[in-house]
Design a protein around this motif. Structure first.
Motif, mmCIF file in Angstrom:
data_model
loop_
_atom_site.group_PDB
_atom_site.id
_atom_site.type_symbol
_atom_site.label_atom_id
_atom_site.label_comp_id
_atom_site.label_asym_id
_atom_site.label_seq_id
_atom_site.Cartn_x
_atom_site.Cartn_y
_atom_site.Cartn_z
ATOM 1 N N ASP A 140 0.733 -1.033 0.117
ATOM 2 C CA ASP A 140 -0.261 0.431 -0.106
ATOM 3 C C ASP A 140 1.192 1.385 -0.413
ATOM 4 N N THR A 141 1.687 1.039 -0.213
ATOM 5 C CA THR A 141 2.901 2.289 0.006
ATOM 6 C C THR A 141 2.990 2.494 -1.522
ATOM 7 N N SER A 142 2.811 3.205 -2.471
ATOM 8 C CA SER A 142 3.397 4.253 -3.484
ATOM 9 C C SER A 142 4.443 4.468 -4.192
ATOM 10 N N GLY A 143 5.158 4.685 -5.418
ATOM 11 C CA GLY A 143 6.043 5.386 -5.442
ATOM 12 C C GLY A 143 7.497 4.582 -6.823
ATOM 13 N N THR A 167 19.859 7.096 -3.208
ATOM 14 C CA THR A 167 19.469 8.524 -2.511
ATOM 15 C C THR A 167 18.065 7.378 -2.392
ATOM 16 N N ARG A 168 17.089 7.588 -1.400
ATOM 17 C CA ARG A 168 15.671 7.059 -1.701
ATOM 18 C C ARG A 168 14.877 8.169 -0.475
ATOM 19 N N GLU A 169 13.883 8.676 -0.679
ATOM 20 C CA GLU A 169 13.563 10.153 -0.579
ATOM 21 C C GLU A 169 11.828 9.359 -0.071
ATOM 22 N N TYR A 170 10.778 9.578 0.523
ATOM 23 C CA TYR A 170 9.498 9.449 0.927
ATOM 24 C C TYR A 170 8.365 10.609 0.749
ATOM 25 N N VAL A 171 7.863 10.632 0.764
ATOM 26 C CA VAL A 171 6.849 11.791 1.506
ATOM 27 C C VAL A 171 5.347 10.383 2.308
ATOM 28 N N ALA A 172 5.259 11.688 3.355
ATOM 29 C CA ALA A 172 4.464 10.708 3.990
ATOM 30 C C ALA A 172 3.297 12.097 5.113
ATOM 31 N N LEU A 173 2.067 11.587 5.416
ATOM 32 C CA LEU A 173 1.304 12.037 6.299
ATOM 33 C C LEU A 173 0.845 11.836 7.485
ATOM 34 N N ASN A 263 -7.396 3.484 1.590
ATOM 35 C CA ASN A 263 -7.151 1.845 1.219
ATOM 36 C C ASN A 263 -5.736 1.497 1.492
ATOM 37 N N GLY A 264 -4.978 2.429 2.899
ATOM 38 C CA GLY A 264 -3.323 1.679 3.473
ATOM 39 C C GLY A 264 -3.319 2.969 3.471
ATOM 40 N N GLN A 265 -1.208 3.422 3.800
ATOM 41 C CA GLN A 265 -1.219 4.556 4.337
ATOM 42 C C GLN A 265 -0.962 5.341 3.304
ATOM 43 N N LEU A 266 -1.037 6.434 4.041
ATOM 44 C CA LEU A 266 -0.288 7.501 3.233
ATOM 45 C C LEU A 266 1.077 8.188 3.006
ATOM 46 N N LEU A 267 1.874 7.168 2.074
ATOM 47 C CA LEU A 267 3.325 7.047 2.459
ATOM 48 C C LEU A 267 4.150 7.552 0.847
ATOM 49 N N HIS A 268 3.976 7.588 0.165
ATOM 50 C CA HIS A 268 4.932 7.895 -1.529
ATOM 51 C C HIS A 268 6.121 7.657 -1.389
ATOM 52 N N ALA A 269 7.083 6.836 -2.382
ATOM 53 C CA ALA A 269 8.165 6.841 -2.779
ATOM 54 C C ALA A 269 8.562 7.944 -3.130
ATOM 55 N N LYS A 270 8.737 8.995 -3.296
ATOM 56 C CA LYS A 270 9.248 10.010 -4.569
ATOM 57 C C LYS A 270 10.044 10.359 -5.198
ATOM 58 N N THR A 287 8.299 11.436 -8.511
ATOM 59 C CA THR A 287 6.830 11.539 -9.195
ATOM 60 C C THR A 287 6.606 12.385 -7.547
ATOM 61 N N GLU A 288 5.593 12.768 -8.451
ATOM 62 C CA GLU A 288 4.080 13.246 -7.132
ATOM 63 C C GLU A 288 3.323 12.525 -7.002
ATOM 64 N N VAL A 289 3.200 12.677 -5.534
ATOM 65 C CA VAL A 289 2.165 11.961 -5.039
ATOM 66 C C VAL A 289 0.857 11.712 -5.701
ATOM 67 N N PRO A 290 -0.004 10.718 -5.726
ATOM 68 C CA PRO A 290 -1.095 9.851 -6.692
ATOM 69 C C PRO A 290 -2.034 10.638 -5.825
ATOM 70 N N ASP A 291 -2.727 10.942 -7.025
ATOM 71 C CA ASP A 291 -4.369 11.752 -6.615
ATOM 72 C C ASP A 291 -5.169 11.508 -5.188
#
Length: 303
Positions: A140-143, A167-173, A263-270, A287-291
């Motif tokens: 459930d993590t995108s990216g 380099t691995r950078e994520y965005v999370a709420l 549907n899962g955690q707000l976590l994106h491998a940006k 990449t941008e976070v999903p819609d």
């Protein structure tokens, strides 16, 4: 399913478990052996051990191979978002809800099934279940993920993961408001002692380091950037929950009562950056976070 039983002799004492098994199975890669150990398919005297366990005289080791099941993994015509591709590797943007590779009970609908349909030349280092898979992100993590097309590329990319140069950078709420602008969580992670489905901060676990930085604050939430120094299973999810800021939508480590229908955690491998295994040049993808992620941010901004 194939089961192998090995007894340790005196002169073989104090060798790491993974290296000991590599000696007995020279046709298997160290990554493959380590994956078996991580999947708890290797037991020493009836107990699960880690790869760095030092074998002892008269240890009884039982390994379970499930190669026949692995051979059932088939190519499937599943659309994938390819960001870059050449003869050595593929960079893909994985959607939320897609499992990276087949595992027990899940043999279809994964990124691997899609990749097998997309191309036939994937590295074989991780076996038939995980061809080309250098690193993973949760279902459930995108990216962004990089996939190796040959063993040379796989080894060089895996080395960058190991020496923390990728380099691995994520965005999370996350839940609640983080007061400090940035911070680091340096706490070991291992399988939860009571709940084998979960990971947890455990004093004798593997070292895990997550750096985080506040991007935006809301009334009851914080948008953060996370940079991984290590890559343990569920690392960001476990670390942020540990410091009192679980990820929004996380069904395992988050709040039981969720405010949003997710549907899962707000976590994106940006962002993902690495040295190309053939050219030696640094490459970086973003990449941008999903819609669905954007919609939640928009709602929070209005509040």
């Amino acid at each position: 399913m194939e089961i192998k039983e090995i007894s340790v002799c005196g002169e073989e004492e104090k060798i790491r478990l993974d290296l000991f098994l590599c000696k007995y199975f020279p046709d298997k890669s160290r990554n493959y052996i380590q994956n078996l150990i991580e999947d708890e398919l290797v037991k020493v005297n009836g107990k699960v051990k880690k790869s760095n366990y030092k074998v002892r005289n008269k240890d009884n080791i039982i390994m379970t191979f499930s190669e026949p099941v692995h051979m059932n993994i088939k190519a499937e015509d599943i659309p994938i978002d390819v960001l870059y591709e050449d003869k050595d590797l593929i960079v893909v943007n994985k959607p939320q809800g897609m499992i990276v590779h087949p595992a027990a009970g899940v043999y279809t609908g994964t990124l691997v099934n899609a990749l097998l349909n997309h191309c036939s030349d994937l590295s074989g280092i991780n076996g038939v279940m995980r061809p080309g898979i250098v690193h993973r992100i949760d279902k459930d993590t995108s990216g962004i993920l990089v996939v190796a097309k040959n063993d040379n590329s796989h080894n060089k990319l895996a080395m960058q993961l190991k020496d923390h140069s990728m380099t691995r950078e994520y965005v999370a709420l996350v839940e609640e408001v983080i007061k400090e602008e940035k911070g680091t969580v340096d706490r070991p992670i291992a399988r939860h002692p009571k709940d084998k489905i979960k990971m947890a901060v455990v004093h004798d676990g593997k070292r895990a380091i997550t750096h985080y930085e506040v991007l935006e604050r809301f009334k009851n939430n914080t948008l953060i950037k996370c940079v991984l120094e290590t890559g343990r299973t569920h690392q960001i999810r476990v670390h942020m929950s540990y410091i009192g800021h679980p990820l929004v939508g996380d069904p395992v480590y988050g709040y039981k009562k969720q405010r949003f229908n997710l549907n899962g955690q707000l976590l994106h491998a940006k962002k993902l950056g690495f040295i190309h295994p053939s050219t030696g040049k640094y490459m970086e993808f973003e990449t941008e976070v999903p819609d669905y992620f954007k919609r939640i941010i928009k709602v929070l901004r209005k509040r």
